[in-house]
Motif scaffolding. Structure first.
Motif, PDB file in Angstrom:
ATOM      1  N   LYS A  92       4.208  10.151  -6.945  1.00 33.74           N
ATOM      2  CA  LYS A  92       5.274  10.427  -7.903  1.00 33.74           C
ATOM      3  C   LYS A  92       4.685  10.825  -9.253  1.00 33.74           C
ATOM      4  O   LYS A  92       5.195  11.709  -9.930  1.00 33.74           O
ATOM      5  CB  LYS A  92       6.143   9.176  -8.044  1.00 33.74           C
ATOM      6  CG  LYS A  92       7.342   9.340  -8.918  1.00 33.74           C
ATOM      7  CD  LYS A  92       8.149   8.053  -8.880  1.00 33.74           C
ATOM      8  CE  LYS A  92       9.189   8.003  -9.967  1.00 33.74           C
ATOM      9  NZ  LYS A  92       9.913   6.737  -9.957  1.00 33.74           N
ATOM     10  N   ARG A  93       3.595  10.167  -9.614  1.00 35.12           N
ATOM     11  CA  ARG A  93       2.957  10.458 -10.916  1.00 35.12           C
ATOM     12  C   ARG A  93       2.202  11.767 -10.904  1.00 35.12           C
ATOM     13  O   ARG A  93       1.958  12.361 -11.943  1.00 35.12           O
ATOM     14  CB  ARG A  93       2.007   9.331 -11.303  1.00 35.12           C
ATOM     15  CG  ARG A  93       2.684   7.998 -11.453  1.00 35.12           C
ATOM     16  CD  ARG A  93       2.823   7.665 -12.898  1.00 35.12           C
ATOM     17  NE  ARG A  93       3.648   6.473 -13.049  1.00 35.12           N
ATOM     18  CZ  ARG A  93       3.353   5.474 -13.813  1.00 35.12           C
ATOM     19  NH1 ARG A  93       2.223   5.474 -14.483  1.00 35.12           N
ATOM     20  NH2 ARG A  93       4.171   4.465 -13.922  1.00 35.12           N
ATOM     21  N   LEU A  94       1.760  12.202  -9.716  1.00 29.42           N
ATOM     22  CA  LEU A  94       1.012  13.471  -9.627  1.00 29.42           C
ATOM     23  C   LEU A  94       2.008  14.590  -9.583  1.00 29.42           C
ATOM     24  O   LEU A  94       1.949  15.662  -9.895  1.00 29.42           O
ATOM     25  CB  LEU A  94       0.119  13.497  -8.386  1.00 29.42           C
ATOM     26  CG  LEU A  94      -1.021  12.492  -8.402  1.00 29.42           C
ATOM     27  CD1 LEU A  94      -1.787  12.562  -7.085  1.00 29.42           C
ATOM     28  CD2 LEU A  94      -1.971  12.749  -9.554  1.00 29.42           C
ATOM     29  N   THR A 133       0.834  -1.195   0.000  1.00 27.91           N
ATOM     30  CA  THR A 133       0.000   0.000   0.000  1.00 27.91           C
ATOM     31  C   THR A 133       0.874   1.251   0.000  1.00 27.91           C
ATOM     32  O   THR A 133       0.603   2.211  -0.737  1.00 27.91           O
ATOM     33  CB  THR A 133      -0.940  -0.003   1.223  1.00 27.91           C
ATOM     34  OG1 THR A 133      -1.688  -1.227   1.219  1.00 27.91           O
ATOM     35  CG2 THR A 133      -1.899   1.166   1.191  1.00 27.91           C
ATOM     36  N   ALA A 134       1.935   1.236   0.791  1.00 27.74           N
ATOM     37  CA  ALA A 134       2.863   2.371   0.827  1.00 27.74           C
ATOM     38  C   ALA A 134       3.536   2.563  -0.537  1.00 27.74           C
ATOM     39  O   ALA A 134       3.701   3.703  -0.996  1.00 27.74           O
ATOM     40  CB  ALA A 134       3.911   2.165   1.914  1.00 27.74           C
ATOM     41  N   GLU A 135       3.912   1.472  -1.182  1.00 29.50           N
ATOM     42  CA  GLU A 135       4.507   1.557  -2.522  1.00 29.50           C
ATOM     43  C   GLU A 135       3.520   2.163  -3.517  1.00 29.50           C
ATOM     44  O   GLU A 135       3.896   2.981  -4.356  1.00 29.50           O
ATOM     45  CB  GLU A 135       4.916   0.173  -3.016  1.00 29.50           C
ATOM     46  CG  GLU A 135       6.100  -0.436  -2.314  1.00 29.50           C
ATOM     47  CD  GLU A 135       6.333  -1.883  -2.756  1.00 29.50           C
ATOM     48  OE1 GLU A 135       5.907  -2.249  -3.878  1.00 29.50           O
ATOM     49  OE2 GLU A 135       6.927  -2.636  -1.976  1.00 29.50           O
ATOM     50  N   LEU A 136       2.261   1.752  -3.426  1.00 23.76           N
ATOM     51  CA  LEU A 136       1.234   2.272  -4.323  1.00 23.76           C
ATOM     52  C   LEU A 136       1.028   3.765  -4.099  1.00 23.76           C
ATOM     53  O   LEU A 136       0.955   4.542  -5.057  1.00 23.76           O
ATOM     54  CB  LEU A 136      -0.083   1.511  -4.120  1.00 23.76           C
ATOM     55  CG  LEU A 136      -1.247   1.925  -5.000  1.00 23.76           C
ATOM     56  CD1 LEU A 136      -0.917   1.709  -6.473  1.00 23.76           C
ATOM     57  CD2 LEU A 136      -2.500   1.156  -4.610  1.00 23.76           C
ATOM     58  N   VAL A 137       0.950   4.181  -2.843  1.00 19.60           N
ATOM     59  CA  VAL A 137       0.787   5.604  -2.530  1.00 19.60           C
ATOM     60  C   VAL A 137       1.978   6.397  -3.063  1.00 19.60           C
ATOM     61  O   VAL A 137       1.809   7.462  -3.663  1.00 19.60           O
ATOM     62  CB  VAL A 137       0.597   5.813  -1.009  1.00 19.60           C
ATOM     63  CG1 VAL A 137       0.709   7.275  -0.630  1.00 19.60           C
ATOM     64  CG2 VAL A 137      -0.739   5.243  -0.559  1.00 19.60           C
TER      65      VAL A 137
END
Length: 149
Positions: free
Chosen positions: A147-149, A138-142
């Motif tokens: 990073k993409r935003l 979940t932390a990796e996904l966040v």
């Protein structure tokens, strides 16, 4: 062989998870649990809702939201089941299923007189365990989304 002989590589293999270490056996046990729950959420739970089976339709009529809510719930269960077996989505999926189980519990108690209220409680606890173990995903996904935003 001595009682204090060094451990072999096979029984010391570990998976690092957010500062904690899971043994390989524990990691595989959680992964197996994820697969079993994904199958449960996809086949006997989501499928009847998505095909409009009479048992699902009757239940949702009793809830009072009708067919649209039945299809929405079935769709969310199916998407969640798929996400539960995708490593980077597994923690988030477990958290989402925890929310779904809260709604299921409230529905069981208020609409169905608590007949099967223990089922969502048990599933909530299991999904909570998966969410905890997979919190690094979940932390990796966040981090990826930030990073993409």
């Amino acid at each position: 062989m001595s009682a204090t002989a060094p451990a072999t590589a096979s029984n010391t293999a570990a998976v690092t998870t957010s500062g904690t270490t899971l043994s390989r056996r524990s990691h595989l046990a959680v992964r197996t649990l994820q697969i079993v729950l994904a199958l449960f959420m996809a086949i006997p739970s989501a499928a009847p809702k998505l095909i409009g089976h009479s048992s699902a339709a009757e239940s949702f009529d009793k809830i009072g939201f009708g067919d649209w809510f039945m299809y929405l719930t079935g769709g969310l269960e199916l998407v969640g089941a798929i996400a539960l077996v995708i490593p980077i989505l597994s923690g988030l999926s477990a958290l989402a299923f925890m929310g779904l189980m809260i709604g299921a519990f409230i529905t069981q108690v208020t609409v169905f007189d608590g007949q099967y209220a223990i089922t969502p409680v048990i599933l909530f606890v299991i999904f909570g365990g998966i969410a905890w173990v997979r919190r690094n995903h979940t932390a990796e996904l966040v981090a990826l989304v930030r990073k993409r935003l």
